[in-house]
Design a protein around this motif. Structure first.
Motif, short mmCIF file in Angstrom:
data_model
loop_
_atom_site.label_atom_id
_atom_site.label_comp_id
_atom_site.label_asym_id
_atom_site.label_seq_id
_atom_site.Cartn_x
_atom_site.Cartn_y
_atom_site.Cartn_z
N SER A 115 -40.86 0.87 4.29
CA SER A 115 -42.19 1.01 5.27
C SER A 115 -42.18 2.48 5.27
CB SER A 115 -42.04 0.29 6.42
OG SER A 115 -42.12 -1.17 6.55
N VAL A 116 -41.56 3.23 4.74
CA VAL A 116 -41.76 4.84 4.83
C VAL A 116 -43.00 5.07 4.15
CG1 VAL A 116 -39.36 5.34 5.51
CG2 VAL A 116 -40.41 5.36 3.15
N GLY A 126 -45.97 -0.77 -5.16
CA GLY A 126 -45.52 0.65 -4.66
C GLY A 126 -44.16 1.14 -5.35
N ASN A 127 -44.01 2.10 -5.41
CA ASN A 127 -42.77 2.59 -6.30
C ASN A 127 -42.47 4.01 -5.48
OD1 ASN A 127 -43.97 4.95 -7.47
ND2 ASN A 127 -44.31 3.49 -9.15
N GLU A 128 -41.07 4.61 -5.63
CA GLU A 128 -40.68 5.66 -5.10
C GLU A 128 -41.42 6.88 -5.37
OE1 GLU A 128 -37.52 2.59 -6.10
OE2 GLU A 128 -39.06 3.53 -7.11
N GLU A 129 -42.39 6.86 -6.33
CA GLU A 129 -43.19 8.18 -6.48
C GLU A 129 -44.30 8.42 -5.53
OE1 GLU A 129 -44.71 8.05 -10.40
OE2 GLU A 129 -42.60 8.18 -11.24
N LEU A 130 -44.57 7.28 -4.55
CA LEU A 130 -45.60 7.31 -3.58
C LEU A 130 -45.16 8.22 -2.50
CD1 LEU A 130 -46.76 3.73 -3.46
CD2 LEU A 130 -48.11 5.54 -4.48
N PRO A 131 -46.09 9.03 -1.71
CA PRO A 131 -45.56 10.05 -0.80
C PRO A 131 -45.30 9.21 0.39
CG PRO A 131 -47.98 10.31 -1.11
CD PRO A 131 -47.40 9.00 -2.24
N TYR A 140 -40.46 3.48 14.46
CA TYR A 140 -39.35 3.36 13.64
C TYR A 140 -39.44 3.72 12.16
CZ TYR A 140 -36.36 -0.05 10.94
OH TYR A 140 -35.38 -0.38 9.76
N ASN A 141 -40.62 3.42 11.57
CA ASN A 141 -41.01 4.04 10.31
C ASN A 141 -40.98 5.42 10.19
OD1 ASN A 141 -40.90 1.34 9.24
ND2 ASN A 141 -43.02 1.22 9.92
N GLU A 142 -41.37 6.18 11.11
CA GLU A 142 -41.84 7.65 10.97
C GLU A 142 -40.28 8.30 11.22
OE1 GLU A 142 -43.22 11.14 13.71
OE2 GLU A 142 -43.71 9.19 14.33
N THR A 143 -39.29 7.61 11.79
CA THR A 143 -37.87 8.11 11.99
C THR A 143 -37.01 7.69 10.85
OG1 THR A 143 -37.35 6.26 13.55
CG2 THR A 143 -38.29 8.14 14.40
N LYS A 144 -37.26 6.77 10.12
CA LYS A 144 -36.65 6.17 9.30
C LYS A 144 -37.21 7.26 7.98
CE LYS A 144 -33.95 2.84 9.47
NZ LYS A 144 -32.41 2.90 9.29
N PRO A 167 -34.91 -0.97 1.71
CA PRO A 167 -35.00 -2.38 1.41
C PRO A 167 -36.47 -2.90 2.31
CG PRO A 167 -33.02 -1.90 2.64
CD PRO A 167 -33.69 -0.91 2.69
N SER A 168 -37.16 -3.77 1.77
CA SER A 168 -38.25 -4.31 2.30
C SER A 168 -38.18 -5.93 3.04
CB SER A 168 -39.33 -4.40 1.13
OG SER A 168 -40.34 -4.96 1.50
N GLY A 169 -38.13 -5.78 4.12
CA GLY A 169 -38.09 -7.01 5.01
C GLY A 169 -36.93 -7.73 5.08
N ILE A 170 -35.81 -7.12 5.28
CA ILE A 170 -34.51 -7.83 5.30
C ILE A 170 -34.52 -9.05 6.32
CG2 ILE A 170 -32.08 -7.79 5.55
CD1 ILE A 170 -32.31 -4.67 5.23
N PHE A 171 -33.72 -9.87 5.68
CA PHE A 171 -33.73 -11.34 6.41
C PHE A 171 -32.53 -12.04 5.97
CE2 PHE A 171 -35.31 -12.92 2.49
CZ PHE A 171 -34.88 -14.19 2.32
N GLY A 172 -32.23 -13.16 6.75
CA GLY A 172 -30.96 -13.85 6.71
C GLY A 172 -30.36 -14.50 7.78
#
Length: 340
Positions: A115-116, A126-131, A140-144, A167-172
């Protein structure tokens, strides 16, 4: 020359994700220590369980001494004041970085969040090249994002190699946030409701897969293979229509005829705005966290799925548990939990 065996420290090793990472490392025979706020479990295979506070530089340094690989998974749960996230995810992470450098740790793996790069609008492949987001949707997302930037910027300091996983949406099983909320909603009969038209795709990540990615990242982390100083998005690689995920879970829990009442997105946004307004008015008296908010409506009605080619190519990652099997295991755990 005899190569020194790694000694892993899992910060937040008593938590949802951290505990699974600890188990995977122990199962393959690694030397593992845990650092957490409280002693939440016992395992004779552990080297040590260090009780301490990530916001205390002295506690963190004490925990890192003698370790070669640190996995930093600690983070406050959702629903706390903003200050808690800055204290742990930013200040605490900087304590970890300094301690790793001072203690001569060779590798640091940081748990970030997909979510960053998510601001509530559609995110398709979406991939790691996005800012990073200019304006994040919550603390939460800002501080991550801030913690991740600090970790990646520290790559190379004192010989320390760093990597961040998103990770996106960890569950279990043992998920006391998202899955527990879905289980409680089912008990209240709220499994009948959905918001939006369920045409938006969403990526989730089973906790065992997220843990496996952390172990892989630590194993692969090296200065010459395109992993050091990099971030990697991790998912189950099975984008699913958003409301299909709880539908499958609820069916595994024994509920039928789910999602029969549809609330349109505009109505959902209106209800979320009203709830946000009430929460704002009550803030001087009591901080509340409504079940519905504009943020949550945006989350459940937007496309949010990712391309994990980078993790596949550079880490050799692929999910070890499918989404359907993961939901079956998760539901089975909660049925057993309720029976006890």
């Amino acid at each position: 020359m005899v190569q020194k065996l790694d000694h892993y420290l899992v910060i937040g090793g008593g938590g949802f994700l951290g505990r699974v990472i600890v188990n995977q490392l122990l199962e393959r025979g690694d030397t593992v220590s845990v650092f957490d706020l409280r002693r939440s479990f016992e395992d004779p295979r552990l080297s040590e369980f260090i009780v301490g506070d990530i916001t205390s530089p002295a506690d963190v340094l004490r925990a890192c001494e003698g370790k070669t690989v640190v996995m930093h998974t600690a983070s406050p749960p959702h629903g706390l004041p903003s200050s808690a996230y800055f204290k742990v995810n930013v200040d605490g992470t900087k304590n970890v970085i300094r301690a790793c450098v001072q203690a001569g740790v060779s590798k640091l793996v940081f748990t970030s969040s997909a979510s960053v790069i998510f601001n509530g609008k559609d995110l398709i492949n979406g991939n790691e090249e996005l800012p990073y987001c200019d304006v994040h949707m919550d603390a939460y997302n800002e501080t991550k994002a801030l913690g991740e930037q600090a970790v990646l910027s520290a790559n190379g300091q004192g010989g320390l190699l760093t990597v961040a996983l998103r990770p996106s949406g960890i569950f279990g099983p043992r998920d006391m946030q998202g899955i527990l909320a879905m289980v409680r909603a089912a008990r209240r009969g709220q499994w009948r409701f959905i918001i939006g038209d369920n045409q938006n795709l969403f990526d989730m990540t089973y906790v065992d897969n997220a843990a496996y990615a952390h172990v892989l990242a630590a194993d692969k982390l090296a200065p010459d293979n395109g992993t050091a100083g990099e971030a990697f998005i991790i998912t189950n690689d099975q984008p699913t229509f958003f409301w299909d995920f709880p539908k499958i879970l609820h069916h595994e829990l024994g509920y039928r005829g789910t999602q029969s009442i549809v609330i349109s997105r505009p109505i959902g946004m209106l209800l979320g705005s009203i709830a946000d307004g009430i929460a704002w008015l009550l803030r001087p008296i009591k901080e509340i966290h409504p079940n519905i908010s504009r943020f949550r409506v945006q989350m459940v009605t937007a496309n949010r799925y990712f391309d994990i080619s980078k993790a596949k190519q550079r880490l050799g990652y692929k999910p070890i548990v499918s989404l359907q099997e993961a939901l079956r295991i998760t539901a089975e755990h909660w049925m057993d939990f309720e029976a006890k």
